[in-house]
Motif scaffolding. Structure first.
Motif: not given
Length: 283
Positions: A138-139, A165, A169, A177
């Motif tokens: 994730g970004q 984010l 998650l 992450f």
């Protein structure tokens, strides 16, 4: 016509410089609500650089809270802020004027991961890039890291919101992450992260730098900060400040005990001072 235009631009630049000197303030982007802990070290280092350079300027937050995209746009347009610190890229160095001294000692390129507590061993047996490609990262949608990870074929889920984010998650929208090693400890302390943990096994590494950036029309500000940083490096006060804020981050991360996956950085500008070892952290 061109001569008159150049003369007018010079007058505008001198006027802006005089205004800044008169107020004695160097404006930086006010952190979004809940993220006030983030800029403590960059702000301390910025003021140290100004002091070392003998500048009377004092740092002051912008009137409004700013996400990164807005801060960079305001800096480029010469409104609201005079300095921003962010990860460098070719595109950013084309738009803005960097002071090419990595204030993070390159540690924004050392990435440890948050994972869900019930999957704390997720990365334990990941030893190669090919194995990591089986998992989703994730970004932020506009983070340079997103392009770096995707360049290496790593699946990335993105969001325009930093806070979301963590929700993604938790909701299994992605598996891990990645966070800069200098960010992770503070983030876990300041968010409601009882169901998240920092992975203990893996670190991603790619060359990058966190710089102070200025508008291209303000080279005198960039030069003042550059001179101050160089003086702080020479007399050891840069390192002392870095250790005061980040020694605990490095101790917690145990980088020497992790499996390292090396990545290249296609966004790395050619003028990055990799030839100066004193500017970079070496585990």
């Amino acid at each position: 016509m061109l001569l008159r235009l150049s003369h007018w631009l010079l007058i505008l630049s001198l006027s802006a410089t005089s205004c800044l000197a008169a107020t004695g303030e160097l404006r930086y982007p006010r952190a979004p609500l809940g993220e006030e802990f983030r800029p403590r070290y960059p702000l301390a280092l910025l003021q140290l650089a100004l002091d070392k350079a003998g500048s009377p300027l004092r740092i002051k937050p912008s009137r409004h809270h700013m996400e990164q995209d807005r801060a960079l746009l305001n800096l480029e347009q010469g409104t609201a802020v005079d300095v921003v610190w962010t990860m460098t890229s070719i595109e950013r160095e084309q738009r803005l004027l960097p002071v090419r001294i990595p204030i993070d000692k390159g540690l924004y390129g050392w990435r440890v991961a948050f994972v869900r507590k019930n999957r704390s061993e997720l990365l334990n047996n990941i030893n190669s890039l090919a194995e990591l490609r089986q998992l989703r990262a994730g970004q932020g949608h506009d983070w340079p890291d997103t392009d770096i990870l995707r360049h290496h074929g790593l699946p990335v889920e993105v969001s325009s919101s930093y806070d979301s984010l963590f929700l993604m998650l938790r909701a299994d929208r992605f598996d891990y992450f990645p966070r800069a090693v200098l960010e992770a400890r503070d983030e876990l302390a300041h968010i409601n992260a009882s169901d998240l943990v920092m992975d203990r096994h893996l670190v991603l590494h790619y060359p990058t730098a966190l710089y102070f950036f200025f508008a291209r029309e303000r080279p005198e500000l960039a030069e003042t900060v550059r001179q101050g940083l160089e003086l702080a490096i020479a007399d050891g006060s840069f390192e002392a400040l870095f250790q005061r804020y980040h020694a605990a981050d490095l101790a917690l991360a145990h980088l020497q005990q992790r499996q390292v996956i090396e990545l290249s950085n296609p966004l790395l500008p050619p003028l990055t001072p990799l030839q100066r070892p004193e500017l970079w952290y070496r585990p």
